[in-house]
Design a protein around this motif. Structure first.
Motif, short mmCIF file in Angstrom:
data_model
loop_
_atom_site.label_atom_id
_atom_site.label_comp_id
_atom_site.label_asym_id
_atom_site.label_seq_id
_atom_site.Cartn_x
_atom_site.Cartn_y
_atom_site.Cartn_z
N VAL A 1 -11.46 10.82 -0.59
CA VAL A 1 -10.68 11.87 0.04
C VAL A 1 -9.20 11.59 -0.19
O VAL A 1 -8.44 12.43 -0.63
CB VAL A 1 -10.99 11.96 1.55
N THR A 2 -8.79 10.36 0.11
CA THR A 2 -7.43 9.90 -0.17
C THR A 2 -7.53 8.57 -0.89
O THR A 2 -8.05 7.59 -0.33
CB THR A 2 -6.63 9.71 1.13
N ASN A 3 -7.06 8.49 -2.13
CA ASN A 3 -7.16 7.26 -2.91
C ASN A 3 -6.47 6.10 -2.22
O ASN A 3 -5.37 6.24 -1.69
CB ASN A 3 -6.52 7.45 -4.30
N PHE B 1 0.85 -1.19 0.00
CA PHE B 1 0.00 0.00 0.00
C PHE B 1 0.89 1.24 0.00
O PHE B 1 2.00 1.23 0.56
CB PHE B 1 -0.92 0.02 1.22
N SER B 2 0.41 2.33 -0.60
CA SER B 2 1.20 3.55 -0.68
C SER B 2 1.23 4.31 0.65
O SER B 2 2.06 5.19 0.83
CB SER B 2 0.66 4.47 -1.77
N ALA B 3 0.33 3.99 1.58
CA ALA B 3 0.27 4.67 2.87
C ALA B 3 -0.42 3.75 3.87
O ALA B 3 -1.00 2.71 3.50
CB ALA B 3 -0.48 5.99 2.76
N ALA B 4 -0.34 4.15 5.15
CA ALA B 4 -0.98 3.35 6.20
C ALA B 4 -2.45 3.68 6.38
O ALA B 4 -3.22 2.87 6.89
CB ALA B 4 -0.24 3.54 7.52
N PRO C 1 1.11 3.02 -9.98
CA PRO C 1 0.26 2.67 -8.84
C PRO C 1 -1.16 2.33 -9.28
O PRO C 1 -1.69 2.93 -10.21
CB PRO C 1 0.29 3.93 -7.98
N LYS C 2 -1.76 1.38 -8.61
CA LYS C 2 -3.12 0.95 -8.93
C LYS C 2 -4.09 1.48 -7.87
O LYS C 2 -3.87 1.32 -6.67
CB LYS C 2 -3.21 -0.58 -8.98
N THR C 3 -5.15 2.14 -8.32
CA THR C 3 -6.17 2.66 -7.43
C THR C 3 -7.23 1.58 -7.19
O THR C 3 -7.71 0.96 -8.14
CB THR C 3 -6.82 3.92 -8.02
N VAL C 4 -7.58 1.39 -5.93
CA VAL C 4 -8.55 0.37 -5.55
C VAL C 4 -9.89 1.04 -5.27
O VAL C 4 -9.96 1.99 -4.46
CB VAL C 4 -8.07 -0.39 -4.30
N THR D 1 6.78 -3.61 2.92
CA THR D 1 6.62 -3.35 4.36
C THR D 1 5.20 -2.94 4.71
O THR D 1 4.62 -3.41 5.68
CB THR D 1 7.61 -2.26 4.82
N GLN D 2 4.61 -2.04 3.89
CA GLN D 2 3.26 -1.54 4.18
C GLN D 2 2.24 -2.48 3.53
O GLN D 2 1.62 -2.17 2.52
CB GLN D 2 3.10 -0.12 3.65
N ASN D 3 2.07 -3.66 4.14
CA ASN D 3 1.16 -4.66 3.55
C ASN D 3 -0.22 -4.67 4.19
O ASN D 3 -1.07 -5.49 3.84
CB ASN D 3 1.78 -6.05 3.59
N THR D 4 -0.45 -3.76 5.15
CA THR D 4 -1.79 -3.55 5.71
C THR D 4 -2.06 -2.04 5.73
O THR D 4 -1.13 -1.23 5.71
CB THR D 4 -1.93 -4.12 7.13
N ALA D 5 -3.33 -1.67 5.81
CA ALA D 5 -3.71 -0.26 5.86
C ALA D 5 -5.11 -0.15 6.44
O ALA D 5 -5.83 -1.15 6.58
CB ALA D 5 -3.66 0.38 4.47
#
Length: 572
Positions: A62-64, A48-51, A110-113, A144-148
């Protein structure tokens, strides 16, 4: 006979220049061309690109939610995004079907979900969905960021039905008192209070009726508590000093003796404390070493609360100055991480205030950082001619358009003596007031120049910037006769009833304003909302009930009064 012309002498033939012998140019020995080392082929890390991501309940992003591929792009790879309940529940709040993602050979875009959200008309508060990545193919590995966490921002901005997912009394047969509440990064509801004769630190989940996840005896009186938003560490203060625990609420990290009234903790573990008896602010390291201390100065200064910037480490303190025997003026001061003062807001002298014919006592009550990163101030005043109507840096200037008014419940028209609320969002860099608003009740409905008291006690703001205020109300809140809790009409009015309200980030819309009185209660419930906390899509209310019955849920731990004053915990 003519003289004969002499015959010229023959031109001598020059001696030829010898031709030098040719020296052969050596032929260079060819340098062998090195064989290139093959570049390793790697399919990439998928993460994931962020947490944290967020989406409005109506589906507006709001945030993709995005998934990235990094460190390699060889071959075709795929992954599955799994969705699981946080505080949001499938299928009523969202569709929890897994989502497959594909990257082509060489593809690193990046892929948007897209996550289908169910919009309803309930005022549920913000809710969360847990995201995880599984089923990687094509040789890709998990980053590393495999959950969000996805936060669903409630878009039901105005309601007359407050939905409580938990609501219970806490404590015992004697007098109990709530001190502070917080919500941990994992979503635990953490409370500290003087319960059944001892100071307790307790953790709860959001399931109605569930027992505490932990229950720690702190010893003597506990005054305040806060949770590190990064690690979940818990800091408590009271007559026992300072005690810091791991996120489990039971494992000690460090402690210091002393008496402390207020506490705040930053994301790096630094702790700020306030001791009212000597007006002292102290900053401590994450290991418990004292880093800096300062004593607040003023005519007769009375500090009330402090906050620390979770990411920057700056410290903010509020309270009031008794600048004359008949005048109290509020202050908000900012300090750098070495506790050098940066700026102050209001903080006016007696001559400055009276020179503008502003005579109403006014105080700073609380200061906090919202989950949105904003700095929020809560104050009270005894009348309409108060300094909160003016600019915080220049008392000669009106607050003007930054004073947000919705209706008569923000107006002092017809006000007599009373206790009224002011709250504001403050610019952290310079202390200027971004926007502010007054809150009053009314003596009639609809009101006609009849402003009445609403006394403030707690403030919080969620990740979307919605602001929550707790206080005690005199007659009456707007449309009190129409207010409901979990679909049931609220009980009768009682002077000083506990009430909670929320406004939108622009302060333009009142989302709700509800007394916490049980349906069918003929005497009404009153008390104090000691603390509000927002986080992980939840809002916790922690108060002290001095006259039952407060609104509870039948399946809860203690839905009925316990005797004496009772602590009260509710969850929006």
């Amino acid at each position: 006979i003519p003289t004969p012309t002499p015959t010229p002498a023959p031109t001598p033939i020059p001696t030829p220049t010898p031709i030098p012998a040719l020296t052969p140019t050596p032929i260079p020995t060819p340098t062998p061309t090195p064989t290139p080392t093959p570049t390793p082929v790697f399919a990439g890390n998928i993460a994931f690109s962020a947490a944290n991501f967020s989406i409005n309940e109506n589906g507006t992003l709001v945030t993709n939610v995005t998934v990235t591929r990094s460190g390699g792009s060889a071959g075709i790879v795929s992954a599955t995004v799994n969705l699981a309940n946080g505080t949001a529940i499938a299928p009523s709040d969202y569709n929890n079907s897994s989502i497959d993602l594909n990257f082509t050979d060489g593809d690193t875009a990046p892929k948007t979900v897209t996550i289908p959200i169910v919009s309803d008309s309930l005022l549920e508060g913000n809710e969360t969905v847990n995201l995880s990545l599984t089923n990687l193919t094509g040789g890709a590995t998990l980053g590393t960021q495999n959950t969000a966490t996805l936060t669903i921002i409630d878009d039901d901005t105005s309601t007359q039905n407050l939905v409580l997912s938990r609501a219970t009394y806490l404590g015992g047969a004697g007098n109990d008192e709530a001190s502070a509440a917080a919500i941990s990064p994992s979503g635990d509801i953490v409370v500290a209070g003087n319960l059944n004769g001892t100071a307790r630190l307790q953790r709860f989940n959001s399931v109605p009726g569930s027992a505490p996840l932990s229950d720690t005896n702190l010893g003597t009186d506990v005054n305040d508590m806060e949770v590190d938003r990064a690690t979940g560490k818990i800091v408590t203060v009271g007559n026992f000093g300072i005690k810091v625990f791991n996120s489990d609420g039971t494992t000690p990290v460090w402690s210091q003796p002393g008496i402390f009234d207020k506490v705040a903790i930053a994301n790096d573990g630094k702790v700020a404390t306030l001791t009212n008896s000597n007006d002292t602010v102290t900053l401590w390291s994450a290991a418990g070493t004292q880093l800096a201390t300062t004593t607040l100065t003023g005519t007769d200064i009375r500090p009330a609360d402090l906050a620390i910037n979770p990411t920057g480490g700056q410290v903010y303190v509020t309270g009031f100055n008794q600048v004359a025997s008949n005048l109290q003026t509020p202050f908000l001061r900012a300090f750098d991480p070495s506790l050098n003062q940066i700026w102050n807001t209001w903080d006016y002298s007696n001559s400055q205030v009276t020179g503008q014919n502003l005579g109403a006592d006014s105080r700073g009550v609380a200061v906090t950082f919202g989950e949105d990163g904003g700095l929020y101030f809560l104050g009270k005043t005894d009348g309409g001619n108060n300094v909160f109507t003016r600019d915080g840096e220049d008392i000669t200037q009106s607050l003007g358009s930054r004073r947000i008014q919705q209706d008569a419940f923000n107006s002092f028209a017809g006000a007599g003596a009373g206790s009224f609320t002011f709250f504001a969002k403050i610019n952290v860099a310079n202390g200027s007031i971004d926007r502010g608003q007054f809150v009053v009740t009314q003596r009639s409905n609809p009101p006609v120049n009849s402003a009445n008291s609403f006394s403030p006690s707690a403030i919080a703001a969620d990740a979307a910037g919605n602001v929550y205020i707790g206080g005690g109300a005199a007659f009456q809140l707007k449309d009190r006769n129409l207010q409901q809790i979990n679909g049931q009409p609220v009980g009768n009015y009682s002077l000083g009833e506990m009430a909670v309200m929320s406004v939108t980030p622009d302060f333009q819309t009142r989302r709700f304003w509800v007394p916490l009185t049980a349906t069918g209660d003929t005497d009404g419930a009153k008390g104090n909302v000691n603390s509000l906390a927002a986080g992980n899509g939840k809002v916790a209310i922690f108060g002290t009930v001095t006259q039952p019955n407060a609104a509870t849920i039948a399946s809860e731990i203690d839905p009925n009064p316990l005797g004496g004053n009772d602590a009260y915990l509710a969850l929006i």
